[in-house]
Each structure stands twice: as structure tokens, then as C-alpha cells.
Write a protein that holds these residues in place. Structure first.
Motif, PDB file in Angstrom:
ATOM      1  N   GLY A  96       0.811  -1.205   0.000  1.00 19.70           N
ATOM      2  CA  GLY A  96       0.000   0.000   0.000  1.00 19.70           C
ATOM      3  C   GLY A  96       0.846   1.257   0.000  1.00 19.70           C
ATOM      4  N   PRO A  97       0.248   2.414  -0.289  1.00 20.50           N
ATOM      5  CA  PRO A  97       0.994   3.674  -0.246  1.00 20.50           C
ATOM      6  C   PRO A  97       1.617   3.954   1.118  1.00 20.50           C
ATOM      7  CG  PRO A  97      -1.102   3.969  -1.379  1.00 20.50           C
ATOM      8  CD  PRO A  97      -1.137   2.592  -0.767  1.00 20.50           C
ATOM      9  N   ASP A  98       1.032   3.368   2.175  1.00 24.71           N
ATOM     10  CA  ASP A  98       1.593   3.522   3.519  1.00 24.71           C
ATOM     11  C   ASP A  98       2.592   2.424   3.857  1.00 24.71           C
ATOM     12  OD1 ASP A  98      -0.108   1.373   3.692  1.00 24.71           O
ATOM     13  OD2 ASP A  98      -1.191   2.073   5.473  1.00 24.71           O
ATOM     14  N   GLY A  99       2.853   1.546   2.901  1.00 22.61           N
ATOM     15  CA  GLY A  99       3.811   0.471   3.118  1.00 22.61           C
ATOM     16  C   GLY A  99       3.219  -0.790   3.702  1.00 22.61           C
ATOM     17  N   HIS A 100       1.894  -0.867   3.867  1.00 19.98           N
ATOM     18  CA  HIS A 100       1.314  -2.078   4.456  1.00 19.98           C
ATOM     19  C   HIS A 100       1.357  -3.237   3.465  1.00 19.98           C
ATOM     20  CE1 HIS A 100      -2.573  -1.120   2.369  1.00 19.98           C
ATOM     21  NE2 HIS A 100      -2.734  -2.444   2.446  1.00 19.98           N
ATOM     22  N   VAL A 101       1.421  -4.445   4.019  1.00 21.14           N
ATOM     23  CA  VAL A 101       1.347  -5.674   3.244  1.00 21.14           C
ATOM     24  C   VAL A 101       0.295  -6.559   3.888  1.00 21.14           C
ATOM     25  CG1 VAL A 101       3.704  -5.641   2.359  1.00 21.14           C
ATOM     26  CG2 VAL A 101       3.245  -6.672   4.575  1.00 21.14           C
ATOM     27  N   SER A 131      -5.699 -11.600   8.608  1.00 23.99           N
ATOM     28  CA  SER A 131      -4.413 -11.532   7.923  1.00 23.99           C
ATOM     29  C   SER A 131      -3.443 -12.583   8.440  1.00 23.99           C
ATOM     30  CB  SER A 131      -3.788 -10.139   8.110  1.00 23.99           C
ATOM     31  OG  SER A 131      -2.537 -10.044   7.436  1.00 23.99           O
ATOM     32  N   LEU A 132      -2.646 -13.127   7.534  1.00 25.86           N
ATOM     33  CA  LEU A 132      -1.500 -13.908   7.963  1.00 25.86           C
ATOM     34  C   LEU A 132      -0.504 -12.968   8.632  1.00 25.86           C
ATOM     35  CD1 LEU A 132      -0.771 -16.240   4.887  1.00 25.86           C
ATOM     36  CD2 LEU A 132      -2.281 -16.642   6.844  1.00 25.86           C
ATOM     37  N   THR A 133       0.323 -13.510   9.489  1.00 31.62           N
ATOM     38  CA  THR A 133       1.311 -12.701  10.202  1.00 31.62           C
ATOM     39  C   THR A 133       2.655 -12.715   9.476  1.00 31.62           C
ATOM     40  OG1 THR A 133       1.893 -14.594  11.586  1.00 31.62           O
ATOM     41  CG2 THR A 133       0.199 -13.090  12.419  1.00 31.62           C
ATOM     42  N   ARG A 134       3.535 -11.853   9.917  1.00 29.66           N
ATOM     43  CA  ARG A 134       4.838 -11.730   9.270  1.00 29.66           C
ATOM     44  C   ARG A 134       5.646 -13.032   9.277  1.00 29.66           C
ATOM     45  NH1 ARG A 134      10.149  -9.975  10.340  1.00 29.66           N
ATOM     46  NH2 ARG A 134       9.715 -10.088  12.567  1.00 29.66           N
ATOM     47  N   PRO A 135       5.693 -13.790  10.385  1.00 30.93           N
ATOM     48  CA  PRO A 135       6.440 -15.053  10.331  1.00 30.93           C
ATOM     49  C   PRO A 135       5.918 -16.021   9.273  1.00 30.93           C
ATOM     50  CG  PRO A 135       6.031 -14.429  12.603  1.00 30.93           C
ATOM     51  CD  PRO A 135       5.225 -13.499  11.755  1.00 30.93           C
ATOM     52  N   VAL A 136       4.613 -16.041   9.062  1.00 27.44           N
ATOM     53  CA  VAL A 136       4.045 -16.927   8.048  1.00 27.44           C
ATOM     54  C   VAL A 136       4.437 -16.445   6.652  1.00 27.44           C
ATOM     55  CG1 VAL A 136       1.946 -17.971   7.145  1.00 27.44           C
ATOM     56  CG2 VAL A 136       2.113 -17.454   9.580  1.00 27.44           C
ATOM     57  N   LEU A 137       4.292 -15.158   6.398  1.00 28.73           N
ATOM     58  CA  LEU A 137       4.656 -14.612   5.097  1.00 28.73           C
ATOM     59  C   LEU A 137       6.138 -14.840   4.806  1.00 28.73           C
ATOM     60  CD1 LEU A 137       2.726 -11.213   5.268  1.00 28.73           C
ATOM     61  CD2 LEU A 137       1.993 -13.314   4.120  1.00 28.73           C
ATOM     62  N   ASN A 138       6.968 -14.659   5.816  1.00 24.71           N
ATOM     63  CA  ASN A 138       8.413 -14.803   5.628  1.00 24.71           C
ATOM     64  C   ASN A 138       8.872 -16.257   5.548  1.00 24.71           C
ATOM     65  OD1 ASN A 138       8.671 -12.054   5.583  1.00 24.71           O
ATOM     66  ND2 ASN A 138       9.660 -11.874   7.569  1.00 24.71           N
ATOM     67  N   SER A 139       7.967 -17.193   5.793  1.00 20.60           N
ATOM     68  CA  SER A 139       8.326 -18.609   5.677  1.00 20.60           C
ATOM     69  C   SER A 139       8.331 -19.076   4.232  1.00 20.60           C
ATOM     70  CB  SER A 139       7.342 -19.464   6.483  1.00 20.60           C
ATOM     71  OG  SER A 139       6.081 -19.560   5.816  1.00 20.60           O
ATOM     72  N   SER A 140       7.774 -18.270   3.334  1.00 16.07           N
ATOM     73  CA  SER A 140       7.694 -18.659   1.929  1.00 16.07           C
ATOM     74  C   SER A 140       9.084 -18.733   1.294  1.00 16.07           C
ATOM     75  CB  SER A 140       6.837 -17.652   1.159  1.00 16.07           C
ATOM     76  OG  SER A 140       6.706 -18.039  -0.196  1.00 16.07           O
ATOM     77  N   VAL A 193       7.202   0.923   8.123  1.00 16.78           N
ATOM     78  CA  VAL A 193       6.890   0.475   6.764  1.00 16.78           C
ATOM     79  C   VAL A 193       6.876  -1.058   6.785  1.00 16.78           C
ATOM     80  CG1 VAL A 193       7.554   0.563   4.326  1.00 16.78           C
ATOM     81  CG2 VAL A 193       8.096   2.494   5.832  1.00 16.78           C
ATOM     82  N   PRO A 194       5.726  -1.676   6.988  1.00 13.85           N
ATOM     83  CA  PRO A 194       5.667  -3.134   7.109  1.00 13.85           C
ATOM     84  C   PRO A 194       6.346  -3.896   5.975  1.00 13.85           C
ATOM     85  CG  PRO A 194       3.612  -2.197   7.854  1.00 13.85           C
ATOM     86  CD  PRO A 194       4.420  -1.045   7.302  1.00 13.85           C
ATOM     87  N   ALA A 195       6.309  -3.363   4.765  1.00 11.26           N
ATOM     88  CA  ALA A 195       6.957  -4.046   3.642  1.00 11.26           C
ATOM     89  C   ALA A 195       8.447  -4.241   3.873  1.00 11.26           C
ATOM     90  CB  ALA A 195       6.724  -3.270   2.344  1.00 11.26           C
ATOM     91  N   ALA A 196       9.043  -3.387   4.685  1.00  9.18           N
ATOM     92  CA  ALA A 196      10.478  -3.502   4.968  1.00  9.18           C
ATOM     93  C   ALA A 196      10.801  -4.754   5.768  1.00  9.18           C
ATOM     94  CB  ALA A 196      10.960  -2.269   5.732  1.00  9.18           C
ATOM     95  N   GLY A 197       9.797  -5.319   6.443  1.00  9.14           N
ATOM     96  CA  GLY A 197      10.023  -6.500   7.263  1.00  9.14           C
ATOM     97  C   GLY A 197       9.709  -7.808   6.566  1.00  9.14           C
ATOM     98  N   ILE A 198       9.460  -7.760   5.273  1.00 11.26           N
ATOM     99  CA  ILE A 198       9.086  -8.967   4.531  1.00 11.26           C
ATOM    100  C   ILE A 198      10.264  -9.462   3.712  1.00 11.26           C
ATOM    101  CG2 ILE A 198       7.521  -9.922   2.827  1.00 11.26           C
ATOM    102  CD1 ILE A 198       6.240  -9.146   5.543  1.00 11.26           C
ATOM    103  N   LYS A 199      10.563 -10.744   3.897  1.00 14.43           N
ATOM    104  CA  LYS A 199      11.715 -11.324   3.202  1.00 14.43           C
ATOM    105  C   LYS A 199      11.519 -12.823   3.066  1.00 14.43           C
ATOM    106  CE  LYS A 199      16.768 -11.186   3.274  1.00 14.43           C
ATOM    107  NZ  LYS A 199      17.964 -10.758   4.056  1.00 14.43           N
TER     108      LYS A 199
END
Length: 263
Positions: free
Chosen positions: A157-162, A194-203, A231-237
Motif C-alpha cells: 500500500g501507499p503507507d507500506g502495508h502488506v 491476515s497472515l502474520t509476518r512469520p508466516v509470510l516470511n516462511s515462503s 513500513v511493514p513491507a520492509a520486514g518482509i523477506k
């Protein structure tokens, strides 16, 4: 395989969607050659749905054995099951209703009009979160909480949300739960799952797909090392690879050193 993070820039949204679709189909061929089934996390939004439409329109669509692909969602809006605001409804119209994927392979979030047989003190949104958590667990390898995702699509999102993980909200900081409820969302509708960051980052691979000049600032901040709370997108990897697929407008603030040649 090493973890990579890069940005692929395309001239416009149409070229972007077509490129991501082609890469996805190639990736699925490889994944299904190496393992019995695949797990894919879908996203909503105009660009995410454009990618699904491009997959459906591709001449290579039927090279995939869709019966071996499982589909999940990164988040969902808490609206009735048939509401066109649901990411699931849009994904079905764009792709899922056009390929031979079993309904048991489509793992959708609950909806606001689902029947909930629960105690009077139990909130329906909490029940839906618990049910999706159980669904993830049921398809997880032994000893794990969720499937081993092969590709996770995300918008930004424009606010950096994922997904529905917004800046300065508790969801982006959650470390234990697989699914969180979102109430009073800064972006309507107010209630979400929503899925949480640990789940998204497990991909194995996280593909963030975004277009438009309104996304340029968030993308630039994410790549510049902003905090995930800001900026939540910064925490996705992703575990192996993280790719930002963007159009030229969204890439306006991306450092040249991070831009790779388009696929």
C-alpha cells in the motif's frame, strides 16, 4: 540457494502483470517437477488480480497440473462470502474458476455471513481466525504450524502495508500467531483477517507486486532500511528470494544499484 532481494522494473502495469505471470508459470513447472504439490499465497488489489488474469490468458496456463496446486490468501476482508470486495471472489473470477483446481485446494478465509456455532461471548472474527489457523496447521509438515509456501504474492500500500499488516499496529509485531484479526483498519473495510509476518516470511519466494507513483515512497523507504513498524513491507523477506516487481512509476525512488534487468 541463497537469499536474494532485488527489484525488477517494467514499463507499465500491463507489462508488469504479463512478466510476473510468465515467471510464475515457469516457477510452478519447476516446483511441481521437484515435489508432489505446491502451496501459493495470493493477494488482492488491482495489480495482484491483473497478474491472475494474465496467468489465465497465457498460452502456457495449461502446462500446469493445477490439481497439485494449493491456494491460500495473505489476507481477506470481513464481508459476505459473495461480496466482490473479497479477495477470494476476485481471484476466482480472474483465474481459479478457469483452471482445474479442486475446491479442496482453495483455502479461503471465513466470511462475515458464515454460520458460526460458538459461545455467545466468542466473536465471529476470532472464530474465523482460529479456523484458518487450524487449516494452516492441517496442511503443515509435522512439527510446523503452516505449509511450506513456494510463492507468496503481496501488494504494497501507499503507507507500506502488506496483507492487512498496517504501520504502527500490533499485527506487524505479532510473532506467535499464524493469523491475526484486524479491527478498525485504516483502509476500509474496517474488519479483516491476515497472515502474520512469520508466516509470510516462511515462503521460499516472496513476490511483492506494485504499480503507480503513489507506491514510490513506500518502496523507497522499504528498500532503504526503514523499520517494519514504520513500513511493514520492509520486514518482509522470503527464505530464498524476495523480488519487488514494479512499474516505472513505482520505481522512482529505488536506488539504481538495486534494479535488475526486467524478466
Amino acid at each position: 540457494m541463497t537469499n536474494e532481494r532485488r527489484v525488477l522494473v517494467h514499463k507499465n502495469k500491463q507489462a508488469l502483470a504479463g512478466s510476473v505471470a510468465a515467471r510464475f508459470l515457469t516457477n510452478m513447472v519447476d516446483v511441481l517437477h521437484e515435489q508432489d504439490e505446491a502451496h501459493v499465497v495470493l493477494t488482492g488489489g488491482s495489480v495482484g488480480i491483473a497478474v491472475l488474469k494474465a496467468i489465465n490468458e497465457s498460452a502456457a496456463r495449461d502446462t500446469i497440473d493445477w490439481s497439485r496446486v494449493n491456494f491460500w490468501w495473505g489476507d481477506e476482508r470481513w464481508v459476505p462470502r459473495a461480496d466482490r470486495e473479497r479477495n477470494e471472489v476476485q481471484a476466482r473470477e480472474a483465474l481459479l474458476d478457469h483452471v482445474d483446481v479442486p475446491q479442496t485446494n482453495i483455502h479461503s478465509f471465513g466470511a462475515s455471513d458464515d454460520h458460526v456455532d460458538a459461545d455467545i461471548d466468542t466473536d465471529a472474527l476470532d472464530v474465523a481466525a482460529a479456523r484458518y489457523t487450524a487449516e494452516l496447521l492441517a496442511h503443515a509438515p509435522r512439527g510446523e504450524q503452516y505449509p511450506r509456501f513456494d510463492v507468496t504474492f503481496l501488494g504494497v500500500g501507499p503507507d507500506g502495508h502488506v496483507a492487512s499488516l498496517f504501520p504502527h499496529r500490533s499485527g506487524i509485531r505479532e510473532r506467535e500467531a499464524s493469523v491475526v484479526t484486524v479491527r478498525d483498519s485504516p483502509k476500509p473495510p474496517a474488519d479483516r483477517l491476515s497472515l502474520t509476518r512469520p508466516v509470510l516470511n516462511s515462503s521460499n519466494r516472496v513476490w511483492l507486486v506494485l504499480a503507480g507513483s503513489d507506491k514510490a515512497s513506500a518502496l523507497g523507504l522499504a528498500l532503504a532500511g526503514a523499520s517494519r513498524d514504520e513500513v511493514p513491507a520492509a520486514g518482509i523477506k522470503g527464505r530464498y528470494r524476495t523480488v519487488f516487481f514494479v512499474d516505472s512509476d513505482a520505481a522512482a525512488q529505488v536506488p539504481e544499484s538495486l534494479i535488475a534487468p526486467a524478466y
